[in-house]
Design a protein around this motif. Structure first.
Motif, PDB file in Angstrom:
ATOM      1  N   TYR A   5      -2.105  -7.910  -3.315  1.00 11.04           N
ATOM      2  CA  TYR A   5      -2.895  -6.673  -3.366  1.00 11.04           C
ATOM      3  C   TYR A   5      -1.945  -5.496  -3.472  1.00 11.04           C
ATOM      4  O   TYR A   5      -1.033  -5.330  -2.655  1.00 11.04           O
ATOM      5  CB  TYR A   5      -3.743  -6.545  -2.094  1.00 11.04           C
ATOM      6  CG  TYR A   5      -4.391  -5.182  -1.932  1.00 11.04           C
ATOM      7  CD1 TYR A   5      -5.469  -4.813  -2.726  1.00 11.04           C
ATOM      8  CD2 TYR A   5      -3.926  -4.278  -0.974  1.00 11.04           C
ATOM      9  CE1 TYR A   5      -6.072  -3.570  -2.572  1.00 11.04           C
ATOM     10  CE2 TYR A   5      -4.530  -3.040  -0.811  1.00 11.04           C
ATOM     11  CZ  TYR A   5      -5.599  -2.689  -1.615  1.00 11.04           C
ATOM     12  OH  TYR A   5      -6.183  -1.462  -1.455  1.00 11.04           O
ATOM     13  N   HIS A  41      -9.770  -8.379  -1.584  1.00  5.54           N
ATOM     14  CA  HIS A  41      -9.135  -7.718  -2.722  1.00  5.54           C
ATOM     15  C   HIS A  41      -7.716  -8.276  -2.877  1.00  5.54           C
ATOM     16  O   HIS A  41      -6.798  -7.907  -2.158  1.00  5.54           O
ATOM     17  CB  HIS A  41      -9.092  -6.204  -2.493  1.00  5.54           C
ATOM     18  CG  HIS A  41     -10.445  -5.605  -2.330  1.00  5.54           C
ATOM     19  ND1 HIS A  41     -11.138  -4.994  -3.351  1.00  5.54           N
ATOM     20  CD2 HIS A  41     -11.258  -5.538  -1.246  1.00  5.54           C
ATOM     21  CE1 HIS A  41     -12.308  -4.572  -2.924  1.00  5.54           C
ATOM     22  NE2 HIS A  41     -12.398  -4.884  -1.635  1.00  5.54           N
ATOM     23  N   ASP A  88       0.851  -1.193   0.000  1.00  4.77           N
ATOM     24  CA  ASP A  88       0.000   0.000   0.000  1.00  4.77           C
ATOM     25  C   ASP A  88       0.880   1.233   0.000  1.00  4.77           C
ATOM     26  O   ASP A  88       1.897   1.296   0.695  1.00  4.77           O
ATOM     27  CB  ASP A  88      -0.909  -0.010   1.233  1.00  4.77           C
ATOM     28  CG  ASP A  88      -2.150   0.847   1.034  1.00  4.77           C
ATOM     29  OD1 ASP A  88      -2.191   1.617   0.064  1.00  4.77           O
ATOM     30  OD2 ASP A  88      -3.066   0.743   1.862  1.00  4.77           O
ATOM     31  N   ASN A 142      -1.901  -1.190  -3.997  1.00  3.71           N
ATOM     32  CA  ASN A 142      -2.693   0.036  -3.975  1.00  3.71           C
ATOM     33  C   ASN A 142      -1.765   1.218  -4.197  1.00  3.71           C
ATOM     34  O   ASN A 142      -0.822   1.441  -3.430  1.00  3.71           O
ATOM     35  CB  ASN A 142      -3.425   0.178  -2.638  1.00  3.71           C
ATOM     36  CG  ASN A 142      -4.336   1.381  -2.604  1.00  3.71           C
ATOM     37  OD1 ASN A 142      -4.927   1.761  -3.612  1.00  3.71           O
ATOM     38  ND2 ASN A 142      -4.448   2.008  -1.442  1.00  3.71           N
ATOM     39  N   ARG A 143      -1.995   1.957  -5.277  1.00  3.98           N
ATOM     40  CA  ARG A 143      -1.260   3.193  -5.594  1.00  3.98           C
ATOM     41  C   ARG A 143       0.234   2.966  -5.685  1.00  3.98           C
ATOM     42  O   ARG A 143       1.039   3.781  -5.238  1.00  3.98           O
ATOM     43  CB  ARG A 143      -1.567   4.282  -4.561  1.00  3.98           C
ATOM     44  CG  ARG A 143      -2.990   4.759  -4.600  1.00  3.98           C
ATOM     45  CD  ARG A 143      -3.277   5.785  -3.521  1.00  3.98           C
ATOM     46  NE  ARG A 143      -3.075   5.264  -2.200  1.00  3.98           N
ATOM     47  CZ  ARG A 143      -3.624   5.759  -1.094  1.00  3.98           C
ATOM     48  NH1 ARG A 143      -4.410   6.814  -1.175  1.00  3.98           N
ATOM     49  NH2 ARG A 143      -3.404   5.226   0.076  1.00  3.98           N
TER      50      ARG A 143
END
Length: 216
Positions: free
Chosen positions: A210, A205, A177, A212-213
């Protein structure tokens, strides 16, 4: 680590130090915080202002636990300094949060400049929260990175890890993340990732990975 707020380092704590931790058995250590945060059941290293670099190599890191009344991070390993983690068996570690969020059953890092994770066996680790409104992320490994950080995961076996939450869940195997806007780099190569799972009522997810960004 901060009395009355954070507890950490069940087995080994490195403060402003950059050691090589090699060929050890780091087993059955625990951190329990009745206050806010619990960090690093097996190993922890920091603070984030340190320029140290740590090497964790060829260890058995097994059955360590991190339990926080609010947040919990890094059941086996928790780092806020740059590191190379290679050739370890990271097995059966658990990070558990009672009222907030849980991250990184086997490995958890945040705000490091560079993290290299190569050739590890990461099996049967778990991140879980008992809150019905908070998340769990990264059953095997979780990396919370800033925009300049470089995360490299190469040639690891990541299997049978688990996340458990009734709210948002991400990355039963690995969660990465980004803090703020996207940036930095992630290299994810030649890893074997399989049989990771989630338990709970919310959609998962990224059962294996996973992101994210982050830029891969």
């Amino acid at each position: 680590i901060i009395p009355g707020i954070i507890r950490g380092s069940g087995g080994i704590h490195c403060s402003n130090a950059g050691p090589k931790i090699c060929h050890n058995r780091i087993i059955n250590n625990s951190v329990t915080s009745p206050f806010q945060e619990a960090l690093g059941g097996g190993i922890s290293a920091g603070p984030p202002t340190s320029n140290a670099f740590i090497v964790v190599e060829d260890n058995l890191i097994q059955s360590n636990t991190t339990t926080g009344d609010e947040f919990a991070f890094g059941g086996g390993i928790y780092l806020v300094i740059s590191a190379r983690i290679s050739g370890n068996y990271i097995l059966d570690n658990i990070v558990s949060a009672e009222n907030q969020q849980a991250w990184g059953g086997g490995i958890g890092t945040e705000s490091v400049d560079s993290i290299i994770v190569t050739g590890n066996i990461v099996l049967r680790n778990k991140a879980q929260t008992n809150s019905n409104t908070q998340l769990a992320n990264g059953g095997g490994m979780f990396f919370l990175k800033n925009s300049a950080a470089f995360v490299r995961l190469i040639g690891n076996r990541i299997a049978y890890n688990e996340i458990k939450s009734n709210a948002f869940q991400g990355g039963a195997g690995v969660g990465i993340d980004q803090i703020g806007h996207s940036g930095g780099n992630v290299l994810f190569a030649n890893n074997l990732i399989y049989k990771n799972k989630y338990t709970g009522s919310e959609t998962c997810h990224g059962g294996g990975l996973y992101l994210n960004r982050s830029i891969v």
